[in-house]
Design a protein around this motif. Structure first.
Motif, mmCIF file in Angstrom:
data_model
loop_
_atom_site.group_PDB
_atom_site.id
_atom_site.type_symbol
_atom_site.label_atom_id
_atom_site.label_comp_id
_atom_site.label_asym_id
_atom_site.label_seq_id
_atom_site.Cartn_x
_atom_site.Cartn_y
_atom_site.Cartn_z
ATOM 1 N N ASP A 1 -8.986 -9.601 -29.351
ATOM 2 C CA ASP A 1 -10.078 -10.184 -28.562
ATOM 3 C C ASP A 1 -9.547 -10.747 -27.252
ATOM 4 O OD1 ASP A 1 -12.052 -9.647 -30.493
ATOM 5 O OD2 ASP A 1 -11.641 -11.530 -31.532
ATOM 6 N N SER A 2 -8.465 -11.505 -27.331
ATOM 7 C CA SER A 2 -7.899 -12.073 -26.113
ATOM 8 C C SER A 2 -7.299 -10.976 -25.232
ATOM 9 C CB SER A 2 -6.861 -13.148 -26.428
ATOM 10 O OG SER A 2 -5.837 -12.644 -27.246
ATOM 11 N N ALA A 3 -6.732 -9.949 -25.833
ATOM 12 C CA ALA A 3 -6.183 -8.832 -25.054
ATOM 13 C C ALA A 3 -7.303 -8.093 -24.321
ATOM 14 C CB ALA A 3 -5.423 -7.872 -25.957
ATOM 15 N N ASN A 4 -8.433 -7.901 -24.979
ATOM 16 C CA ASN A 4 -9.569 -7.240 -24.333
ATOM 17 C C ASN A 4 -10.093 -8.072 -23.175
ATOM 18 O OD1 ASN A 4 -9.512 -5.039 -26.046
ATOM 19 N ND2 ASN A 4 -11.004 -5.892 -27.456
ATOM 20 N N LEU A 5 -10.186 -9.375 -23.367
ATOM 21 C CA LEU A 5 -10.652 -10.252 -22.299
ATOM 22 C C LEU A 5 -9.678 -10.230 -21.123
ATOM 23 C CD1 LEU A 5 -12.638 -12.233 -21.130
ATOM 24 C CD2 LEU A 5 -11.554 -14.044 -22.473
ATOM 25 N N ALA A 6 -8.383 -10.245 -21.400
ATOM 26 C CA ALA A 6 -7.383 -10.176 -20.339
ATOM 27 C C ALA A 6 -7.512 -8.866 -19.561
ATOM 28 C CB ALA A 6 -5.980 -10.314 -20.922
ATOM 29 N N GLN A 7 -7.821 -7.777 -20.239
ATOM 30 C CA GLN A 7 -8.003 -6.489 -19.563
ATOM 31 C C GLN A 7 -9.225 -6.512 -18.656
ATOM 32 O OE1 GLN A 7 -5.894 -3.788 -19.706
ATOM 33 N NE2 GLN A 7 -7.177 -2.990 -18.083
ATOM 34 N N ILE A 8 -10.292 -7.143 -19.103
ATOM 35 C CA ILE A 8 -11.498 -7.272 -18.276
ATOM 36 C C ILE A 8 -11.195 -8.091 -17.031
ATOM 37 C CG2 ILE A 8 -13.799 -8.318 -18.173
ATOM 38 C CD1 ILE A 8 -14.084 -7.495 -21.168
ATOM 39 N N ILE A 9 -10.454 -9.191 -17.206
ATOM 40 C CA ILE A 9 -10.081 -10.029 -16.059
ATOM 41 C C ILE A 9 -9.248 -9.219 -15.070
ATOM 42 C CG2 ILE A 9 -8.740 -12.040 -15.334
ATOM 43 C CD1 ILE A 9 -9.627 -13.364 -18.000
ATOM 44 N N LEU A 10 -8.292 -8.461 -15.566
ATOM 45 C CA LEU A 10 -7.457 -7.626 -14.698
ATOM 46 C C LEU A 10 -8.316 -6.636 -13.924
ATOM 47 C CD1 LEU A 10 -4.778 -6.540 -13.626
ATOM 48 C CD2 LEU A 10 -4.647 -5.116 -15.687
ATOM 49 N N ASN A 11 -9.259 -5.989 -14.591
ATOM 50 C CA ASN A 11 -10.138 -5.026 -13.912
ATOM 51 C C ASN A 11 -10.961 -5.695 -12.818
ATOM 52 O OD1 ASN A 11 -9.234 -2.907 -15.500
ATOM 53 N ND2 ASN A 11 -10.895 -3.093 -16.978
ATOM 54 N N GLU A 12 -11.455 -6.896 -13.088
ATOM 55 C CA GLU A 12 -12.231 -7.622 -12.082
ATOM 56 C C GLU A 12 -11.352 -7.997 -10.889
ATOM 57 O OE1 GLU A 12 -15.580 -8.221 -11.905
ATOM 58 O OE2 GLU A 12 -15.658 -6.893 -13.634
ATOM 59 N N ILE A 13 -10.123 -8.407 -11.146
ATOM 60 C CA ILE A 13 -9.193 -8.746 -10.066
ATOM 61 C C ILE A 13 -8.908 -7.515 -9.206
ATOM 62 C CG2 ILE A 13 -6.804 -9.410 -9.555
ATOM 63 C CD1 ILE A 13 -7.028 -11.336 -11.980
ATOM 64 N N LEU A 14 -8.735 -6.369 -9.836
ATOM 65 C CA LEU A 14 -8.478 -5.140 -9.082
ATOM 66 C C LEU A 14 -9.679 -4.753 -8.223
ATOM 67 C CD1 LEU A 14 -6.530 -3.055 -11.758
ATOM 68 C CD2 LEU A 14 -5.616 -4.192 -9.720
ATOM 69 N N LYS A 15 -10.889 -4.983 -8.724
ATOM 70 C CA LYS A 15 -12.085 -4.715 -7.923
ATOM 71 C C LYS A 15 -12.109 -5.605 -6.684
ATOM 72 C CE LYS A 15 -15.120 -3.515 -11.774
ATOM 73 N NZ LYS A 15 -16.309 -3.958 -12.521
ATOM 74 N N VAL A 16 -11.813 -6.885 -6.861
ATOM 75 C CA VAL A 16 -11.785 -7.817 -5.732
ATOM 76 C C VAL A 16 -10.708 -7.396 -4.732
ATOM 77 C CG1 VAL A 16 -11.260 -10.194 -5.042
ATOM 78 C CG2 VAL A 16 -12.748 -9.765 -6.995
ATOM 79 N N LYS A 17 -9.551 -7.033 -5.236
ATOM 80 C CA LYS A 17 -8.466 -6.604 -4.361
ATOM 81 C C LYS A 17 -8.891 -5.400 -3.531
ATOM 82 C CE LYS A 17 -3.805 -4.756 -4.461
ATOM 83 N NZ LYS A 17 -2.784 -4.143 -5.281
ATOM 84 N N ASN A 18 -9.534 -4.435 -4.145
ATOM 85 C CA ASN A 18 -9.979 -3.249 -3.422
ATOM 86 C C ASN A 18 -11.041 -3.601 -2.384
ATOM 87 O OD1 ASN A 18 -8.289 -1.442 -4.741
ATOM 88 N ND2 ASN A 18 -9.754 -1.063 -6.380
ATOM 89 N N ASP A 19 -11.947 -4.499 -2.743
ATOM 90 C CA ASP A 19 -12.974 -4.919 -1.787
ATOM 91 C C ASP A 19 -12.351 -5.628 -0.587
ATOM 92 O OD1 ASP A 19 -14.949 -3.832 -3.366
ATOM 93 O OD2 ASP A 19 -15.606 -5.747 -4.219
ATOM 94 N N ILE A 20 -11.371 -6.468 -0.834
ATOM 95 C CA ILE A 20 -10.689 -7.163 0.262
ATOM 96 C C ILE A 20 -9.924 -6.169 1.127
ATOM 97 C CG2 ILE A 20 -8.825 -8.792 0.809
ATOM 98 C CD1 ILE A 20 -9.820 -10.459 -1.605
ATOM 99 N N ASN A 21 -9.290 -5.193 0.501
ATOM 100 C CA ASN A 21 -8.583 -4.160 1.275
ATOM 101 C C ASN A 21 -9.560 -3.391 2.161
ATOM 102 O OD1 ASN A 21 -6.085 -4.799 0.220
ATOM 103 N ND2 ASN A 21 -6.125 -3.213 -1.346
ATOM 104 N N ASP A 22 -10.748 -3.085 1.655
ATOM 105 C CA ASP A 22 -11.770 -2.392 2.454
ATOM 106 C C ASP A 22 -12.176 -3.225 3.665
ATOM 107 O OD1 ASP A 22 -11.746 -0.257 0.691
ATOM 108 O OD2 ASP A 22 -13.593 -0.868 -0.360
ATOM 109 N N ILE A 23 -12.355 -4.520 3.458
ATOM 110 C CA ILE A 23 -12.718 -5.409 4.566
ATOM 111 C C ILE A 23 -11.597 -5.458 5.593
ATOM 112 C CG2 ILE A 23 -13.144 -7.820 5.180
ATOM 113 C CD1 ILE A 23 -14.764 -8.058 2.582
ATOM 114 N N GLU A 24 -10.367 -5.530 5.124
ATOM 115 C CA GLU A 24 -9.233 -5.546 6.053
ATOM 116 C C GLU A 24 -9.189 -4.278 6.889
ATOM 117 O OE1 GLU A 24 -5.867 -6.183 3.492
ATOM 118 O OE2 GLU A 24 -5.994 -8.360 3.719
ATOM 119 N N LEU A 25 -9.475 -3.136 6.272
ATOM 120 C CA LEU A 25 -9.500 -1.874 7.014
ATOM 121 C C LEU A 25 -10.606 -1.890 8.068
ATOM 122 C CD1 LEU A 25 -8.874 0.783 4.207
ATOM 123 C CD2 LEU A 25 -7.352 0.162 6.090
#
Length: 64
Positions: A36-60
């Motif tokens: 359960d905690s591993a699944n939640l950690a994976q969801i958090i990681l996916n959300e962080i990667l989405k934010v990172k990609n969105d920020i990279n798009d803005i920087e571009l």
């Protein structure tokens, strides 16, 4: 651009909430299974990667 920033802000709020839940699981997860905690950690990681990609798009867009 403003819509992207609002989306990022919303995503960060979600990550913050999920991170608090994960911390509580780690501290006192008597009724939570390890996967359960591993699944939640994976969801958090996916959300962080989405934010990172969105920020990279803005920087571009801004040429940063």
């Amino acid at each position: 651009m403003e819509d992207k920033l609002l989306s990022i802000s919303s995503q960060v709020n979600i990550i913050e909430s999920l991170s608090r839940i994960l911390l509580e699981i780690i501290r006192d997860g008597q009724n939570i299974k390890k996967f359960d905690s591993a699944n939640l950690a994976q969801i958090i990681l996916n959300e962080i990667l989405k934010v990172k990609n969105d920020i990279n798009d803005i920087e571009l867009e801004l040429g940063i």
